[in-house]
Design a protein around this motif. Structure first.
Motif, PDB file in Angstrom:
ATOM      1  N   TYR A 247       0.831  -1.203   0.000  1.00 47.75           N
ATOM      2  CA  TYR A 247       0.000   0.000   0.000  1.00 47.75           C
ATOM      3  C   TYR A 247       0.865   1.253   0.000  1.00 47.75           C
ATOM      4  CZ  TYR A 247       0.884   0.141   5.105  1.00 47.75           C
ATOM      5  OH  TYR A 247       1.468   0.179   6.354  1.00 47.75           O
ATOM      6  N   THR A 248       0.310   2.338  -0.491  1.00 46.94           N
ATOM      7  CA  THR A 248       0.954   3.645  -0.395  1.00 46.94           C
ATOM      8  C   THR A 248       0.528   4.303   0.914  1.00 46.94           C
ATOM      9  OG1 THR A 248      -0.861   4.699  -1.619  1.00 46.94           O
ATOM     10  CG2 THR A 248       1.063   3.972  -2.892  1.00 46.94           C
TER      11      THR A 248
ATOM     12  N   GLY B  68      -3.823   6.256   1.683  1.00 47.00           N
ATOM     13  CA  GLY B  68      -3.172   5.296   0.811  1.00 47.00           C
ATOM     14  C   GLY B  68      -4.148   4.458   0.026  1.00 47.00           C
ATOM     15  N   ILE B  69      -3.600   3.747  -0.949  1.00 47.71           N
ATOM     16  CA  ILE B  69      -4.344   2.801  -1.776  1.00 47.71           C
ATOM     17  C   ILE B  69      -3.562   1.497  -1.762  1.00 47.71           C
ATOM     18  CG2 ILE B  69      -5.221   2.280  -4.089  1.00 47.71           C
ATOM     19  CD1 ILE B  69      -5.370   5.295  -4.601  1.00 47.71           C
TER      20      ILE B  69
ATOM     21  N   ALA C   6      -8.939   2.175  -1.089  1.00 49.38           N
ATOM     22  CA  ALA C   6      -8.323   3.371  -0.529  1.00 49.38           C
ATOM     23  C   ALA C   6      -8.795   3.598   0.899  1.00 49.38           C
ATOM     24  CB  ALA C   6      -8.668   4.589  -1.382  1.00 49.38           C
ATOM     25  N   MET C   7      -7.947   4.266   1.673  1.00 47.76           N
ATOM     26  CA  MET C   7      -8.296   4.644   3.040  1.00 47.76           C
ATOM     27  C   MET C   7      -7.703   6.008   3.343  1.00 47.76           C
ATOM     28  SD  MET C   7      -7.373   2.682   6.629  1.00 47.76           S
ATOM     29  CE  MET C   7      -7.865   3.357   8.219  1.00 47.76           C
ATOM     30  N   SER C   8      -8.496   6.877   3.972  1.00 49.96           N
ATOM     31  CA  SER C   8      -8.015   8.158   4.475  1.00 49.96           C
ATOM     32  C   SER C   8      -8.376   8.243   5.953  1.00 49.96           C
ATOM     33  CB  SER C   8      -8.661   9.324   3.702  1.00 49.96           C
ATOM     34  OG  SER C   8      -8.183  10.565   4.187  1.00 49.96           O
TER      35      SER C   8
ATOM     36  N   ALA D 124      -6.921  -2.666 -13.957  1.00 48.21           N
ATOM     37  CA  ALA D 124      -6.834  -2.583 -12.503  1.00 48.21           C
ATOM     38  C   ALA D 124      -5.510  -2.002 -12.026  1.00 48.21           C
ATOM     39  CB  ALA D 124      -7.050  -3.964 -11.889  1.00 48.21           C
ATOM     40  N   ALA D 125      -4.424  -2.340 -12.701  1.00 45.23           N
ATOM     41  CA  ALA D 125      -3.102  -1.901 -12.253  1.00 45.23           C
ATOM     42  C   ALA D 125      -2.940  -0.387 -12.282  1.00 45.23           C
ATOM     43  CB  ALA D 125      -2.008  -2.552 -13.098  1.00 45.23           C
ATOM     44  N   ILE D 126      -3.719   0.300 -13.127  1.00 44.09           N
ATOM     45  CA  ILE D 126      -3.613   1.762 -13.188  1.00 44.09           C
ATOM     46  C   ILE D 126      -4.889   2.446 -12.711  1.00 44.09           C
ATOM     47  CG2 ILE D 126      -1.865   1.755 -14.995  1.00 44.09           C
ATOM     48  CD1 ILE D 126      -4.063   2.419 -17.021  1.00 44.09           C
ATOM     49  N   SER D 127      -5.746   1.700 -12.032  1.00 44.01           N
ATOM     50  CA  SER D 127      -7.020   2.292 -11.593  1.00 44.01           C
ATOM     51  C   SER D 127      -6.858   3.180 -10.369  1.00 44.01           C
ATOM     52  CB  SER D 127      -8.048   1.200 -11.313  1.00 44.01           C
ATOM     53  OG  SER D 127      -7.636   0.364 -10.252  1.00 44.01           O
ATOM     54  N   GLY D 128      -5.925   2.850  -9.478  1.00 41.99           N
ATOM     55  CA  GLY D 128      -5.735   3.635  -8.266  1.00 41.99           C
ATOM     56  C   GLY D 128      -4.739   4.753  -8.480  1.00 41.99           C
TER      57      GLY D 128
END
Length: 479
Positions: A69-70, A86-87, A93-95, A339-343
């Motif tokens: 995750y980032t 992060g995603i 995702a979570m904030s 999917a790999a570039i969706s976030g």
């Protein structure tokens, strides 16, 4: 209250956004003293197996299987990690968190737990272990019920289909609501959820919350349940610090018929405590709209600190964009790409009126050094410190320097959008292996970061050269 207690959150459902993405955004704010931030990727091998909470040093065992995750942690971890946003590799995702409010009646019935979990811990405890937003709510809820918390927080979980907003009440209670797809939300530092129906399929809550509210006689309203009235606050700080931020964003994003609309009876009252939680935008909202709102300081009103109001008016309400912004993120999950570039982890560092957003891909092995390695002490070779330098200079003459920044941000928005579209198209054209995909997207992020670094240094040069002509210590006669 949290170490950090002054964020602003904006959420946009997929049918309310310009390209049908879900958008989760938040300013992470701190104190007047600069608090440098980093942008990192946490590999599963780096995730601990037992987590020691910052406050109270509670030991929490973690699941064996973690996701990459980032995150945007503090450069100085003396007060905790504060992963913030992060995603993960499941494109969830979570904030966390929006510090919110409560009241003495709630805390009398369910006091805070000193040795427990808080904002500093939450991203690390939850984001690596969830594959849907609903799982995020339930995992967070289970942790709250078992270990408790020492502060009130709001947090967000999303994927390409859903956004869930969650709030905590007292030491162990919580509730969450799925944001309707055609709605947006602006949430300042108060308890934000209003009307709440325990029978709705679109809510989650701690099992005993209905009984908790009833048993302790917490609901002041006749009829429906309003969580903001029941579990939140309504004091002078909300009037000056919280309510005006919701008022300003809703004023620009919502369809309001003046002079009166039954949903907005106090549309001209910045202190109104009862503006709605779920709002319907008058048009579809973009990343740029959100960034404008999160950089705003009541432009066009007497309350703008840079405006022409009286000194009392300019200091009356707490703005959204200000010196205490540490970073701003917009977590975008796109439905119409692989999917790999969706976030996309959009990120801007330091004071929002002087930064710009970069659309970082999240399926990456590492992040650019000028974002990743931000030092605790001043060094303008890193984006956080470079942007904060612009903010300190720009604040001295906003009319002069604000125009230069506006042109810079407008130009960089177009440049970065074009770069992202080019990377997207190249990714779609190629059949990358998982390893090749990560390498390609990691390099794409590096190129965008270097482009922003160069442009921001150029802007600093413009600030210095332009400002030299406006210095007080000058004399018109020269030889």
């Amino acid at each position: 209250m949290s170490e950090y207690s002054s964020c602003t959150t904006i959420l946009v459902g997929k049918n309310a956004s310009l390209d049908r993405s879900t958008l989760v955004a938040r300013n992470e704010d701190g104190h007047d003293e600069p608090e440098p931030q980093q942008f990192v990727v946490v590999d599963p091998n780096e995730q601990p197996r037992v987590y020691h909470t910052f406050k109270g040093q509670v030991e929490i065992p973690l699941p064996e299987q973690a996701l990459r995750y980032t995150a945007t942690p503090n450069a100085n971890t003396a007060h905790g990690i504060f992963g913030a946003s992060g995603i993960n590799s499941a494109q969830v995702a979570m904030s966390a968190t929006e510090t919110i409010t409560t009241n003495a009646r709630v805390l009398g019935a369910d006091p805070y737990v000193e040795a427990s979990i808080g904002e500093a811990d939450m991203v690390t405890l939850v984001l690596p272990y969830i594959k849907t937003p609903r799982e995020g709510v339930l995992r967070m809820g289970k942790l709250l019920e078992e270990y408790g918390t020492y502060e009130p927080n709001g947090m967000v979980f999303s994927d390409k289909d859903e956004i869930w907003y969650m709030e905590t009440f007292g030491g162990h209670h919580w509730a969450a609501i799925r944001i309707p797809d055609d709605c947006y939300v602006v949430a300042p530092n108060r308890l934000n959820i209003d009307t709440f129906d325990f029978n709705s399929p679109h809510v989650l809550y701690s099992e005993d919350l209905p009984d908790f509210i009833s048993r302790h006689h917490l609901n002041p309203d006749r009829g429906e349940l309003n969580l903001r009235h029941t579990l939140g606050s309504a004091d002078y700080k909300d009037v000056q610090y919280n309510n005006p931020r919701a008022w300003y964003v809703q004023k620009y994003f919502s369809q309001i018929d003046r002079p009166y609309d039954e949903k907005y009876p106090f549309v001209d009252d910045p202190a109104c405590p009862d503006l709605p939680f779920l709002c319907y935008p008058k048009r579809k909202l973009s990343v740029e709209d959100i960034k404008w709102a999160l950089s705003s300081h009541y432009e066009g009103t007497p309350y703008d600190a840079y405006g022409s109001g009286t000194e009392a008016e300019k200091k009356r309400y707490r703005a959204i964009g200000l010196n205490r912004n540490m970073e701003v993120h917009i977590l975008q999950i796109r439905p119409h790409v692989p999917a790999a570039i969706s976030g996309i982890h959009w990120l801007g560092m330091a004071s929002n009126p002087y930064n710009c957003m970069v659309p970082f891909y999240t399926t990456v092995a590492d992040t650019p050094a000028c974002y990743r390695d931000t030092p605790v002490t001043y060094d303008p070779n890193y984006l956080y410190w470079l942007t904060q330098t612009l903010a300190v200079i720009g604040d001295r003459n906003y009319t002069l320097f604000g125009t230069l920044h506006y042109e810079y941000e407008k130009h960089m928005n177009a440049v970065l959008r074009h770069m992202q579209q080019t990377y997207d198209e190249e990714f779609k054209r190629n059949t990358f292996s998982p390893t090749e995909a990560v390498e390609f997207l990691t390099q794409a992020n590096e190129e965008m970061a270097q482009k922003v670094m160069a442009a921001t240094k150029e802007l600093l040069g413009q600030f210095v050269c332009t400002g030299s002509h406006k210095m007080t210590l000058r004399f018109n006669l020269a030889d």
